[in-house]
Structures are given as C-alpha cells and as structure tokens.
Design a protein around this motif. Structure first.
Motif, PDB file in Angstrom:
ATOM      1  N   LEU A 136       0.832  -1.192   0.000  1.00  0.00           N
ATOM      2  CA  LEU A 136       0.000   0.000   0.000  1.00  0.00           C
ATOM      3  C   LEU A 136       0.872   1.249   0.000  1.00  0.00           C
ATOM      4  CD1 LEU A 136      -2.751  -0.885   2.646  1.00  0.00           C
ATOM      5  CD2 LEU A 136      -2.968  -0.981   0.164  1.00  0.00           C
ATOM      6  N   ARG A 137       0.318   2.332  -0.472  1.00  0.00           N
ATOM      7  CA  ARG A 137       0.995   3.618  -0.408  1.00  0.00           C
ATOM      8  C   ARG A 137       0.317   4.445   0.673  1.00  0.00           C
ATOM      9  NH1 ARG A 137       1.881   7.895  -5.316  1.00  0.00           N
ATOM     10  NH2 ARG A 137      -0.336   8.218  -4.928  1.00  0.00           N
ATOM     11  N   GLN A 138       1.069   4.783   1.700  1.00  0.00           N
ATOM     12  CA  GLN A 138       0.511   5.429   2.888  1.00  0.00           C
ATOM     13  C   GLN A 138       0.956   6.887   2.960  1.00  0.00           C
ATOM     14  OE1 GLN A 138       0.180   3.261   6.846  1.00  0.00           O
ATOM     15  NE2 GLN A 138       1.943   4.557   7.238  1.00  0.00           N
ATOM     16  N   PRO A 139       0.008   7.827   3.192  1.00  0.00           N
ATOM     17  CA  PRO A 139       0.395   9.245   3.251  1.00  0.00           C
ATOM     18  C   PRO A 139       1.171   9.579   4.521  1.00  0.00           C
ATOM     19  CG  PRO A 139      -1.939   8.978   3.763  1.00  0.00           C
ATOM     20  CD  PRO A 139      -1.442   7.629   3.346  1.00  0.00           C
ATOM     21  N   ASN A 140       2.151  10.474   4.396  1.00  0.00           N
ATOM     22  CA  ASN A 140       2.911  10.971   5.541  1.00  0.00           C
ATOM     23  C   ASN A 140       2.406  12.344   5.955  1.00  0.00           C
ATOM     24  OD1 ASN A 140       4.622   8.683   5.391  1.00  0.00           O
ATOM     25  ND2 ASN A 140       5.841   9.687   3.799  1.00  0.00           N
ATOM     26  N   ASP A 141       2.861  12.807   7.125  1.00  0.00           N
ATOM     27  CA  ASP A 141       2.417  14.101   7.645  1.00  0.00           C
ATOM     28  C   ASP A 141       2.872  15.271   6.773  1.00  0.00           C
ATOM     29  OD1 ASP A 141       1.220  12.807   9.755  1.00  0.00           O
ATOM     30  OD2 ASP A 141       2.960  13.023  11.089  1.00  0.00           O
ATOM     31  N   ASP A 142       4.014  15.088   6.065  1.00  0.00           N
ATOM     32  CA  ASP A 142       4.540  16.189   5.253  1.00  0.00           C
ATOM     33  C   ASP A 142       3.985  16.207   3.836  1.00  0.00           C
ATOM     34  OD1 ASP A 142       5.725  13.955   4.259  1.00  0.00           O
ATOM     35  OD2 ASP A 142       7.799  14.634   4.526  1.00  0.00           O
ATOM     36  N   GLY A 143       2.965  15.379   3.570  1.00  0.00           N
ATOM     37  CA  GLY A 143       2.347  15.368   2.255  1.00  0.00           C
ATOM     38  C   GLY A 143       2.940  14.365   1.284  1.00  0.00           C
ATOM     39  N   THR A 144       4.040  13.710   1.660  1.00  0.00           N
ATOM     40  CA  THR A 144       4.632  12.687   0.805  1.00  0.00           C
ATOM     41  C   THR A 144       3.976  11.335   1.081  1.00  0.00           C
ATOM     42  OG1 THR A 144       6.382  12.234   2.418  1.00  0.00           O
ATOM     43  CG2 THR A 144       6.813  13.930   0.745  1.00  0.00           C
ATOM     44  N   PHE A 145       4.447  10.322   0.378  1.00  0.00           N
ATOM     45  CA  PHE A 145       3.895   8.982   0.548  1.00  0.00           C
ATOM     46  C   PHE A 145       5.014   7.992   0.845  1.00  0.00           C
ATOM     47  CE2 PHE A 145       0.654  11.151  -1.874  1.00  0.00           C
ATOM     48  CZ  PHE A 145      -0.542  10.643  -1.381  1.00  0.00           C
ATOM     49  N   SER A 146       4.685   6.958   1.595  1.00  0.00           N
ATOM     50  CA  SER A 146       5.613   5.862   1.875  1.00  0.00           C
ATOM     51  C   SER A 146       4.923   4.542   1.536  1.00  0.00           C
ATOM     52  CB  SER A 146       6.028   5.840   3.353  1.00  0.00           C
ATOM     53  OG  SER A 146       6.700   7.024   3.707  1.00  0.00           O
ATOM     54  N   VAL A 175       0.418  -3.405   9.918  1.00  0.00           N
ATOM     55  CA  VAL A 175       1.128  -2.704   8.860  1.00  0.00           C
ATOM     56  C   VAL A 175       2.621  -2.822   9.126  1.00  0.00           C
ATOM     57  CG1 VAL A 175       1.593  -0.476   7.783  1.00  0.00           C
ATOM     58  CG2 VAL A 175      -0.743  -1.071   8.410  1.00  0.00           C
ATOM     59  N   ILE A 176       3.364  -3.282   8.125  1.00  0.00           N
ATOM     60  CA  ILE A 176       4.824  -3.370   8.214  1.00  0.00           C
ATOM     61  C   ILE A 176       5.396  -2.161   7.504  1.00  0.00           C
ATOM     62  CG2 ILE A 176       6.882  -4.723   7.641  1.00  0.00           C
ATOM     63  CD1 ILE A 176       5.127  -7.207   7.579  1.00  0.00           C
ATOM     64  N   THR A 177       6.137  -1.346   8.250  1.00  0.00           N
ATOM     65  CA  THR A 177       6.760  -0.163   7.666  1.00  0.00           C
ATOM     66  C   THR A 177       8.259  -0.404   7.514  1.00  0.00           C
ATOM     67  OG1 THR A 177       7.098   0.822   9.853  1.00  0.00           O
ATOM     68  CG2 THR A 177       5.038   1.350   8.705  1.00  0.00           C
ATOM     69  N   GLY A 178       8.889   0.443   6.740  1.00  0.00           N
ATOM     70  CA  GLY A 178      10.329   0.319   6.511  1.00  0.00           C
ATOM     71  C   GLY A 178      10.731   1.140   5.305  1.00  0.00           C
ATOM     72  N   SER A 179      11.939   0.932   4.842  1.00  0.00           N
ATOM     73  CA  SER A 179      12.448   1.671   3.676  1.00  0.00           C
ATOM     74  C   SER A 179      12.036   0.958   2.396  1.00  0.00           C
ATOM     75  CB  SER A 179      13.970   1.801   3.764  1.00  0.00           C
ATOM     76  OG  SER A 179      14.343   2.478   4.938  1.00  0.00           O
ATOM     77  N   PHE A 180      10.724   0.917   2.158  1.00  0.00           N
ATOM     78  CA  PHE A 180      10.199   0.213   0.992  1.00  0.00           C
ATOM     79  C   PHE A 180      10.052   1.161  -0.192  1.00  0.00           C
ATOM     80  CE2 PHE A 180       8.141  -2.372   4.445  1.00  0.00           C
ATOM     81  CZ  PHE A 180       8.785  -3.564   4.177  1.00  0.00           C
ATOM     82  N   ASP A 181      10.235   0.600  -1.391  1.00  0.00           N
ATOM     83  CA  ASP A 181       9.732   1.242  -2.595  1.00  0.00           C
ATOM     84  C   ASP A 181       8.618   0.344  -3.118  1.00  0.00           C
ATOM     85  OD1 ASP A 181      11.003  -0.923  -3.770  1.00  0.00           O
ATOM     86  OD2 ASP A 181      12.690   0.253  -4.536  1.00  0.00           O
TER      87      ASP A 181
END
Length: 467
Positions: free
Chosen positions: A161-171, A224-230
């Motif tokens: 999934l693409r999750q929104p960040n607080d600064d307006g970007t996506f992770s 949700v598994i987060t990390g340095s994903f592309d």
C-alpha cells in the motif's frame, strides 16, 4: 551525396579500431583486491546455460490447480528464495501468467563437484513453510530459534500500500489481514511485546525475509509493516507472505540439463568455424571488390564489436544480455547480411563505372541505388527479431509488453526461452549495425579514400580502365 574529406577515412578507421579494442579487452583498474570495471569487455559477457552448462526447468501447479496471477507471483518469490538458499545466485526466474508456468534456469555451480540438479529442482517445487516468530535469532544449525507466533495460513491477505505521511509525501508499506484465530493470538503476543523493542521475524522455510519491530499492540487483526520500501520491494515482501498460504505445490512439467563440457565444446567449435569463415570472407571481398571490399571487412569488424558491446553491457544506457549459442548464430547471420549489403553496394558501383560514369558519380549513384535493397532486407530481419524477442523474452520485457495484445488474440503468451531471445537480440542489434557500419561508415571511408590520387584508379573499385 556530399564528398567526405581525406582525413575522414583515418578518423572513422581509428574510431572503429579503438571501439573494437575496448569491446574485446574492456577497461579495469586494480587497487589491492578490489577490481573496478569501467568498460566491460568480452570476458564480462554472461554466457547462457547452453554454453556453460546448467539446468532448465518449467514448473506448473500440481493437481491441475488453476492458479491466480497473485499466487504465481507469490510462488515465484518462493523459488527465488530457495535458489538463494542453495547458493544459486546467477539464475533466471520468470512467470508465464498465460499458461500458469514458472520457468527457472540456472548454471552449474562453479567448483561444485557434487551438485545434484534433480534434488535442487525437487526442493524448489515443494510447498513453502511461512512462519512468524518471536525474535530474530537463529540456532547453531541455521534454523530459527524463536517460538512460532503465526503460520502462513493465519494470513488472509498481504498487499503493498501507499501510505500518506504528515509532510504530504507517501511511503510504501505492507498491510496484513489475519484470520480470526490468528488475530486473537497475535493480539496477545503484540500486547506483551509492544514497546520492548523486540521484533516478530518472518521466515520462509529457514530464510528470514523481514523482522519488523512491534511498536504497539495489534488487536483488530490488521497490521502494517513499515520500513524503507519502494513499490517493488513492498510488492516482493507481500508476495512472499502470501506464498505461505499457497494451496498447491509445484510440479516439474519439463526438465533438461546441459553439461559444461558439451556447452563449452559447442562454443569452441562455433568460434573456430566463425573465424575460418571470416578469413575466407575477407579474402573473397578484397579480391572481388578491391577497395570497397577491403573497407567492408573493416566495417564488419566494427559491426561484430558493436553487437558484442550490446551483449556485454558496454553501452551505459543498455543492460547486459546473456549470450547463448543461438545468439552467436545471430551474430554470424548478421555478418552474412552485412557481407550481402556490401556485395550489393559493390556490384552497383561496378555497374555505374562500367556504364561510363566518373568515379565520383559512380560512387554516389552506387550507394544510392544499393540502399533501398539493403533497407528492405534489414527491416525484414528487424521485424522478425522484435517478434522473437517479444515471444521468447520475459513477460515484462519492452517488446513483450508491446505485442502482448497480439499474442493474446491467439491464446498464447511468452514462452521465455532465453536461448531464442538471445538470437533475436543479436539479430536486432546486428541488423541495426548494418546501417551504421555497412552503409554509413563504409560510404564515408570509401568516398574519403577516393579523393587521394593513388585511389582514383577505377580498377580499385572493380571497374575497367582508369578515368
């Protein structure tokens, strides 16, 4: 046609010679044990398994299971992991969604005398075991030591999934949806581990594929598994997790091996044959077509060098390709086409000279009349090469994507035969190089030499008496 200057011949010849030398020898630097490759040479060419020997196997879902595309992608990740666990790193693994097949090719292991390809293939096709374990430690024998928290069938679905960040970007993240029984036990475990800095590791067989830290209790069965994903790495992890719930194992529908001795012997025989044939061609072209024939030998060397450069990855904008025996046959075929192009040009020049035209007019008219025939022949070969690369390449390759709609009309998909793809690749590059070397470079060098007094004799171009 604008006449080339006298110096043009020397410039083009020097460029072809320098280019061919760089393709053959490459350019590297050595600092201690570290070797840096700046320009790849022929020694850097990846050889196909039909040359260095190896295994070619096709898997299909067992028991007639009609697998979905998602299940095949998940199974593909399992196969890749198991190849890595067998220390098989130079492999090709593709998915043929049209026919529910996974194609795997890998070479013989260097220095391995007891390698059993049949046992390796059998292990690749077994159903994978996915487990979630407390901690990320291993036992002395390399197996995971933590207690099992979840198993593969406890995961309903994993997806990127693409999750929104607080600064307006996506992770990019990987979301998990658990079964009811799995969610209940997972809630108890994560409640106890939350805030401790401990991880719940994810294992495929005995290979750890991820180890996310438990930040908070997960009580609703959705994690949700987060990390340095592309996008690619998130999908890869999701596919691996989904593979733990595969309802089928893979069975071998075709299996073949090629010994290193047989492959290297075929390569040696083909190279010797090619060198002998090229020597005869060089003599034939020079004797029959004089100066244009001699120039054609130089341009054919440039054509071969350019094709090898494309295979090795010499060009920075092109990825390297694997060279197979059919790929070498493609190089030889395009050399023949290059010779044919020069023969057509040479004959046209001779006809123009014999009709009484001056040397300059004969050269200009000869190249112009020959071009249409050369164009037709090479365009036909280019079309064939593109179709071969689309039909026998990986489904995600450029030409396969373009022609996928055409193939689907006939109910077929790419068969992923790397040896045939290599033939199409060298045929395509060689045909394109026929224009660059056989037409453009040859014309520049011939017209440049024709400006020297010593090379104005029509006999040097296959004509009659001097003008």
């Amino acid at each position: 046609m604008k006449r080339a200057k006298k110096i043009t011949f020397f410039i083009v010849f020097a460029l072809i010679a320098a280019f061919a030398a760089s393709v053959v020898f490459g350019f590297t630097s050595q600092y201690g044990d570290i070797e840096s490759v700046y320009i790849k040479g022929v020694n850097d060419i990846r050889l196909g398994i039909d040359i260095q020997g190896g295994v070619d196997v096709t898997f299909e879902p067992a028991d007639g299971v009609d697998a979905t595309d998602e299940q095949l992608d998940a199974a593909l990740e399992v196969v890749k992991l198991r190849l890595a666990s067998l220390n098989i790193n130079d492999s090709e693994v593709y998915c043929d969604d049209q026919n529910d097949r996974i194609i795997v090719r890998f070479p013989w292991q260097a220095g391995e005398e007891n390698f059993d390809p049949e046992a390796a293939v059998k292990e690749l096709g077994e159903t994978a075991v996915l487990t979630f374990r407390a901690g990320s430690e291993k036992n002395e024998d390399g197996t995971p030591s933590g207690d099992i928290v979840l198993q593969g069938n406890d995961v309903k679905k994993a997806e990127p999934l693409r999750q929104p960040n607080d600064d307006g970007t996506f992770s990019y993240v990987v979301s998990l949806e658990l079964s009811d029984s799995g969610a209940e036990y997972f809630s108890q475990i994560t409640s106890a581990m939350a805030g401790t800095g401990e991880a719940i590791s994810i294992w495929m067989d005995d290979n750890m594929i991820s180890a996310p830290t438990v930040n908070e209790a997960i009580t609703d069965g959705k994690a949700v598994i987060t990390g340095s994903f592309d996008a690619e790495s998130a999908k890869s992890l999701a596919d691996k997790i989904n593979s733990g719930a595969l309802p089928f194992k893979l069975e071998t529908s075709s299996f073949k091996t090629i010994s290193p001795t047989l492959g290297s012997g075929a390569l040696k025989a083909m190279l010797i044959s090619a060198l002998i044939a090229f020597a005869f061609i060089a003599v034939y072209m020079t004797v029959l077509y004089r100066l244009p024939g001699f120039i054609s030998v130089i341009t054919i060397i440039g054509q071969i060098a350019a094709t090898l450069a494309a295979v090795s990855g010499w060009f920075g904008f092109m990825a390297s390709s694997t060279l197979t025996i059919p790929g070498i046959a493609g190089i030889i075929l395009t050399v023949g086409m290059g010779v044919d192009a020069n023969i057509i040009t040479g004959e046209r020049i001779k006809e123009e000279i014999r009709s009484g035209k001056s040397l300059d007019s004969a050269l200009r008219s000869g190249y112009k009349r020959a071009f249409s025939s050369i164009l037709d022949g090479n365009v036909t070969s280019i079309i064939v090469a593109i179709i071969l690369m689309a039909a026998f390449g990986t489904p995600d390759s450029f030409f396969a994507k373009i022609l996928n709609g055409l193939f689907s009309l006939f109910g077929i998909g790419a068969t992923t035969e790397g040896v045939i793809y290599s033939f199409g690749f060298t045929l395509l590059v060689g045909s394109l190089m026929n224009f660059v070397m056989g037409v453009f470079a040859a014309r520049l060098m011939v017209t440049s030499l024709s400006r020297f007094k010593a090379f104005k004799n029509k006999k040097l171009y296959g004509g009659g008496s001097n003008e």
